[in-house]
Write an enzyme that holds these catalytic residues in place. Sequence first.
Site, PDB file in Angstrom:
ATOM      1  N   HIS A   1       0.805  -1.228   0.000  1.00  0.00           N
ATOM      2  CA  HIS A   1       0.000   0.000   0.000  1.00  0.00           C
ATOM      3  C   HIS A   1       0.832   1.271   0.000  1.00  0.00           C
ATOM      4  O   HIS A   1       0.285   2.346   0.263  1.00  0.00           O
ATOM      5  CB  HIS A   1      -0.923   0.044   1.226  1.00  0.00           C
ATOM      6  CG  HIS A   1      -1.943  -1.038   1.266  1.00  0.00           C
ATOM      7  ND1 HIS A   1      -3.228  -0.871   0.795  1.00  0.00           N
ATOM      8  CD2 HIS A   1      -1.879  -2.307   1.708  1.00  0.00           C
ATOM      9  CE1 HIS A   1      -3.904  -1.992   0.965  1.00  0.00           C
ATOM     10  NE2 HIS A   1      -3.108  -2.888   1.514  1.00  0.00           N
TER      11      HIS A   1
ATOM     12  N   LYS B   1     -14.909   7.983  -2.976  1.00  0.00           N
ATOM     13  CA  LYS B   1     -16.138   8.294  -2.222  1.00  0.00           C
ATOM     14  C   LYS B   1     -16.717   9.620  -2.685  1.00  0.00           C
ATOM     15  O   LYS B   1     -17.939   9.749  -2.893  1.00  0.00           O
ATOM     16  CB  LYS B   1     -15.845   8.341  -0.714  1.00  0.00           C
ATOM     17  CG  LYS B   1     -15.515   6.971  -0.142  1.00  0.00           C
ATOM     18  CD  LYS B   1     -14.828   7.023   1.214  1.00  0.00           C
ATOM     19  CE  LYS B   1     -14.076   5.716   1.440  1.00  0.00           C
ATOM     20  NZ  LYS B   1     -13.116   5.756   2.555  1.00  0.00           N
TER      21      LYS B   1
ATOM     22  N   LYS C   1      -8.436  13.584   5.010  1.00  0.00           N
ATOM     23  CA  LYS C   1      -7.546  12.415   4.939  1.00  0.00           C
ATOM     24  C   LYS C   1      -6.498  12.593   6.020  1.00  0.00           C
ATOM     25  O   LYS C   1      -6.422  13.655   6.637  1.00  0.00           O
ATOM     26  CB  LYS C   1      -6.888  12.311   3.559  1.00  0.00           C
ATOM     27  CG  LYS C   1      -6.216  13.614   3.095  1.00  0.00           C
ATOM     28  CD  LYS C   1      -5.607  13.494   1.716  1.00  0.00           C
ATOM     29  CE  LYS C   1      -6.613  13.604   0.591  1.00  0.00           C
ATOM     30  NZ  LYS C   1      -6.638  12.486  -0.322  1.00  0.00           N
TER      31      LYS C   1
ATOM     32  N   LYS D   1       0.680  14.313   1.090  1.00  0.00           N
ATOM     33  CA  LYS D   1      -0.703  14.579   0.677  1.00  0.00           C
ATOM     34  C   LYS D   1      -0.936  16.076   0.443  1.00  0.00           C
ATOM     35  O   LYS D   1      -1.950  16.477  -0.096  1.00  0.00           O
ATOM     36  CB  LYS D   1      -1.679  14.040   1.717  1.00  0.00           C
ATOM     37  CG  LYS D   1      -1.651  12.507   1.839  1.00  0.00           C
ATOM     38  CD  LYS D   1      -2.601  12.023   2.931  1.00  0.00           C
ATOM     39  CE  LYS D   1      -2.465  10.540   3.233  1.00  0.00           C
ATOM     40  NZ  LYS D   1      -3.165   9.673   2.252  1.00  0.00           N
TER      41      LYS D   1
END
Length: 834
Positions: free
Chosen positions: A375, A678, A566, A572
């Site tokens: 991942h 989502k 998140k 990010k």
Amino acid sequence: MPKKPTKKTSPCALTELPALGLASKDVINGIRQHYSYTLGRDLPCDAPHYLYTALALTLRDRLMERWRNSKDAYRDASGRRAYYLSMEFLIGRSLGNAMLNLGMTGEVSKALYDMGLKLEDLVSEEQDAGLGNGGLGRLAACFMDSCATLQLPVMGYGLRYEYGMFRQSIDNGFQVENPDHWLRNGHPWELERPELTARIRFGGRTEIFRSRDGRDRVRWLDSNDVLAVPFDVPVPGYKNGTVNTLRLWKAAATDEFDLDEFNAGDYAESVASQNAAENITMVLYPNDANENGKELRLRQQYFLASASLQDVLRRWKSRYGKDFTEFAALNCFQLNDTHPSIAVAELMRLLVDENDLLWNDAWEITRNCMAYTNHTLLPEALERWSVPLFRQLLPRLLEIIFEINARFLGRVATHWPGETERLTRMSIIEEGPVQQVRMAYLAIVGSFSVNGVAELHSNLLKQGLFRDFYELWPEKFNNKTNGITPRRWLAWCNPGLSGLIDSAIGEDWRTDLSQLSRLKPLADDAAFRERWQAVRLANKEQMIAFKSELINLHMGPDALFDVQVKRIHEYKRQLLNILHVIHLYDRLKHGDSADITPRCVLIGGKAAPGYAMAKQIIKLINNVAQMVNVDPLSHGRLQVAFLPNYRVSAMEIICPAADLSEQISTAGKEASGTGNMKFMLNGAVTIGTLDGANIEIREEVGEDNFFLFGLTAEEVETTRPHYNPEAIIAADEDLSRVMRLLECGYFNQFEPGIFDGIIASIKNPHDPWMTAADFRSYLDAQHRAAVAFRDQDAWTRMSILNCAASGRFSSDRTIGEYNQDIWRLTPIVPKAVG
Ligand code: N85
């Protein structure tokens, strides 16, 4: 532990019960019975917690019947089964999901209405089961839902942490971590199974001995043992009578007292020392990147792997005795990242030491039943354990790993004769001042399948981190692009949009998300667009109402809701987002507001408690919010808010209300992302880089319906050697102004210096995340989004097209691929209830 009955009671007499009804009157009966009898409440009490529990137990009763039938069906089929091993299952709340998947939403709502109760009040009583950090843990939960919906014989194995992901509060802009004792008021969804307790060993030493058949064998002596007690959680499929099992292990002390201490009169100390054992499952490590070298973490990993494998072997032996010839044909373990990958060595130990198999036979079995999912692309997040720590905690496992490595390196040496460099690179044991076990390499060597979680990620693994292994075993490597369950992430969390979609294309999308493509032509239907927009406005109103308990959102639902939720991590780039906000504010201050689109920027997420830079970023967001929000210039134009304690149940309210989904990681760093999916499913438009699954999202929806910016993964790497952020800042008027505001302490007037680390990171030519490089392109994309939003009709069209193109991102599709390529299970339909 309950004693086994000496005389067998006929199972039929005990378990043959009439099926429980699903009508509202049955629900009312169930709630009343549990309220009075199970919970023993005798006053008409309005404590919603007991009502929630009574309803949960009423639903659980219905799950029990289906659960038993599913177990019977799997046993009778005696076919191949898969096990999802994961240190994290980020389940969130279960009530709504149980109701939905049992097909009881309507009847429960009616029952509650008749009783004068509000469903929302009961739903919000449930604590999130926060047994995970982020995407990896939530993915495991979505996968469990899809496996049950596809009626696949898959069991989840995880840990029952007493304390889940910490609760985040904000104090003076700083993150504060509070313990999450989620089990305090009980957890009605679990069922303790003490009769299936396993014993796990730690420490001690090993000894070679000659067995009766003349073989040299190893035994593990003087270990300190801990018990693993399983708690089963039902996982219902969507309206199909299947209920699968998620088995979570809790650590418990053995009853063995330290007799020496006991005799010396230290009774209390002796009992207290047993607590150490129970610590193993006390707390989830709140890091979404590597937890460096913590002994307790390694204990947790081995505890999960050993308990789960022993459980599978116990079932196997009760059926086939010590004949393991078919074991690999009938069992498959999916390792959710390297966290449970010590299972490779543990299965070898169980087969060789405890079940008398020869090494080669055991190895053949092991490498044919393990599969590993990676991942992350961040090299620093790859797990390594120091050899001395390993030796002390798990001496026998370390010996097995050395043996696996020796045989593996022999293989490498034959394949590439004379390439000593390659041996060093590929060794499971990394040499250095302190030797380290490379868990990813152990997982690759011990598996028949290695997959990444999005196309780009899987390709980059082959070219980068795992290149040598790909050259050796290209056939092992594959991609499984992530997905999300449409039951929780549309049907449950967005009833308004679900109803509208039902009215247009029927209800089948819940189990066949590709059906959503039939919405595409409706993007050109003005009446449909109007209804779509109305639903989304209502969702935004709802979120404002909900969040206003915590933060004062003064922007109305007409504003552009620009959302990034998140984990907080430099890669990010929440920082890039806030730099854009500072830029917008700077424009307002300079009277450049004529064509500004009213915008509400929402940022939420938790920082790992030890991650200083991530915590600074949270503080910066809060400080910017404070300056911007009180300035009259911002009123009706710009608002920024940090959403505290972001979690699964918060996302259920946030994602139906977002217009713009921020997926702005440095290209090549985000393995996949699932929040992006989502938002898309709920009709948000993405602003994003060509990273992770964003690439596939953009492919599906088309470039006109996606706000793209930034360097590609390849450009990031070619730019890196001559990256010069100071030059970029100097050449960019807007970025210079933003940097000047930061550097003059505009957002920290009474807290001098607190953002120096952030400022330095932006200007650092070695900034791995290259924030300055993408600033201009991000601003341009944000501007395009803002302009597009002003044409509400055109925006709604994009929103419909995003939802319509999201079918590929169902976790049913992902699980279908895992099954086709890796697990090869046959779906099994249980006997119907009643
Ligand atoms: N990875 C992720 O959520 N990782 C963790 O939660 C995690 C790593 C880790 C290491 C996400 C040590 C101890 C605990 C740990 C990726 O970042 C997403 O891109 N926890 C991806 O979408 C998601 O996994 C699902 O694949």
